[in-house]
Design an enzyme around this catalytic site. Structure first.
Site, mmCIF file in Angstrom:
data_model
loop_
_atom_site.group_PDB
_atom_site.id
_atom_site.type_symbol
_atom_site.label_atom_id
_atom_site.label_comp_id
_atom_site.label_asym_id
_atom_site.label_seq_id
_atom_site.Cartn_x
_atom_site.Cartn_y
_atom_site.Cartn_z
ATOM 1 N N LYS A 174 -57.380 17.205 -10.701
ATOM 2 C CA LYS A 174 -56.432 17.924 -9.859
ATOM 3 C C LYS A 174 -57.083 19.199 -9.327
ATOM 4 O O LYS A 174 -57.806 19.898 -10.053
ATOM 5 C CB LYS A 174 -55.167 18.272 -10.651
ATOM 6 C CG LYS A 174 -54.385 17.062 -11.137
ATOM 7 C CD LYS A 174 -53.763 16.296 -9.987
ATOM 8 C CE LYS A 174 -52.883 15.167 -10.504
ATOM 9 N NZ LYS A 174 -52.154 14.479 -9.427
ATOM 10 N N HIS A 305 -50.662 3.809 -6.590
ATOM 11 C CA HIS A 305 -50.332 4.996 -7.383
ATOM 12 C C HIS A 305 -49.517 4.655 -8.619
ATOM 13 O O HIS A 305 -48.504 3.949 -8.529
ATOM 14 C CB HIS A 305 -49.537 5.979 -6.504
ATOM 15 C CG HIS A 305 -48.911 7.104 -7.273
ATOM 16 N ND1 HIS A 305 -47.557 7.153 -7.555
ATOM 17 C CD2 HIS A 305 -49.453 8.217 -7.820
ATOM 18 C CE1 HIS A 305 -47.294 8.248 -8.220
ATOM 19 N NE2 HIS A 305 -48.418 8.916 -8.402
#
Length: 375
Positions: A174, A305
């Site tokens: 991230k 996802h």
């Protein structure tokens, strides 16, 4: 011989997360840390005794709404032929037509749709991937859950090494720190700590503006990333397209979209090198297959996802070599585990999705609704 749906059970299940999860959306104040995921499970039984299970999910908000919408439309399933999945999807969509054909409405349908596909594959005695027509028995896989922004970089590195040792092939980090230098430092530390051939991805979770995304994209070019994910708002097709044209690093996006139509707009704009559809978010497997056919037509890679228990099968049936996202969060919900080795996730020989709910999942159930009668 024609079969009929005899019984439907809906369950709302709250999965607590061991640690609050933070990404760039939390650091910008747009969301609070995530502490739980709410699942909508659908279990269907036919008159002939065939069974199917499916699920959808919601993070932070929306779970009760999905359950409420599914409870309203589920009575229409009783007496239907479970093989008529496309017709049933359309019927359920029209049952809730006033709330549209995207978002929460189709996410409620998704749990039902996935259960119908699971039932169909089990009735055929095949893993879902084989029923759909598999191109491969395993799919490249990467880990996300060890690289969140709340995790210290030393721990991120250790998580990455553990994932690789467990047979997972790539690592996603991230990014999107208020201070961009921290992003570069974290990615540099991880890249230097791992073998240079380890596939590495970054995910900004929609938190950059166009200028920042372009600058960061150029700074990340030397790292040889597999992709930069969601650098901009999910609906900024033009901005993503500009990045895709300007950068050597591929742009991946699409996970937040909640209909096939939204994905088509993204693809037509040239906004994604890698499309990241989420079957539970866009209405289930029926809708995912429509989108996959269009993505293949445009010669695009896909990297579905979340929800690897569903997406492994769908990715295995996609012609162009895909990726599947590995998350261990859902492990307490299912009795079975997916095999990873050599950087790939393997389709099991179990029929259907190959999953059954644990007693712990039953214990986390906060609401149920049943229709019809078990045969």
């Amino acid at each position: 011989m024609t079969d009929r749906i005899a019984h439907v059970r809906l369950s709302s299940v709250v999965l607590p997360l061991a640690d609050p999860i933070s990404d760039a959306k939390v650091l910008t104040g747009r969301q609070r840390p995530m502490t739980e995921v709410v699942f909508l499970f659908t279990e269907i039984v036919s008159a002939a005794g065939h069974e199917g299970i499916g699920f959808s999910y919601s993070k932070r908000a929306g779970g009760p709404g999905q359950f409420a919408h599914a409870r309203e439309i589920a009575p229409g399933l009783i007496g239907e032929d479970p093989a008529d999945i496309g017709r049933i999807w359309t019927k359920l969509t029209w049952a809730g037509a006033s709330v549209g054909r995207s978002g929460l409405a189709v996410q409620a349908i998704a749990a039902i749709d996935v259960a119908l596909w699971d039932l169909k594959a089990k009735r055929a005695g095949l893993p879902l991937a084989k029923l759909l027509g598999a191109y491969r028995d395993s799919v490249r896989t990467y880990n996300t859950s060890g690289g969140f922004l709340h995790t210290p970089v030393d721990e991120v590195i250790e998580n990455a090494r553990s994932s690789l040792a467990a047979g997972i092939g790539g690592v996603k980090l991230k990014v999107g720190q208020p201070d961009w230098r921290q992003d570069i430092a974290r990615v540099t530390a991880v890249r230097e700590a791992l073998d240079p051939d380890v596939p590495l991805m970054v995910d900004a979770n929609q938190q950059w503006d166009r200028a920042t995304a372009m600058r960061m994209g150029r700074l990340f070019e030397p790292f040889g990333l597999v992709w930069i994910e969601e650098p901009l708002d999910a609906y900024d097709a033009e901005g993503h397209a500009n990045l895709a044209r300007a950068l050597d690093t591929p742009i991946a996006t699409g996970e937040m979209l909640s209909s096939v139509a939204e994905h088509v707009r993204l693809i037509d704009a040239g906004a994604a090198d890698i499309v990241q559809p989420d079957a539970p978010r866009i209405g289930g497997i029926t809708q995912f297959l429509k989108l996959a056919a269009y993505a293949e037509h445009r010669q695009l890679e896909i990297a579905p996802h979340f929800a690897m228990e569903i997406h492994l099968h769908l990715a295995a049936a996609y012609p162009i070599e895909p990726w599947v996202e590995h998350f261990d969060w859902l492990a307490p919900l299912f009795n079975e585990r997916l095999e990873t080795r050599g950087g790939r996730m393997y389709v099991s020989e179990r029929p259907g999705l190959g999953i059954t709910l644990t007693e712990q999942a039953r214990a986390w159930t906060v609401g149920t609704a049943e229709f019809g009668r078990r045969p």
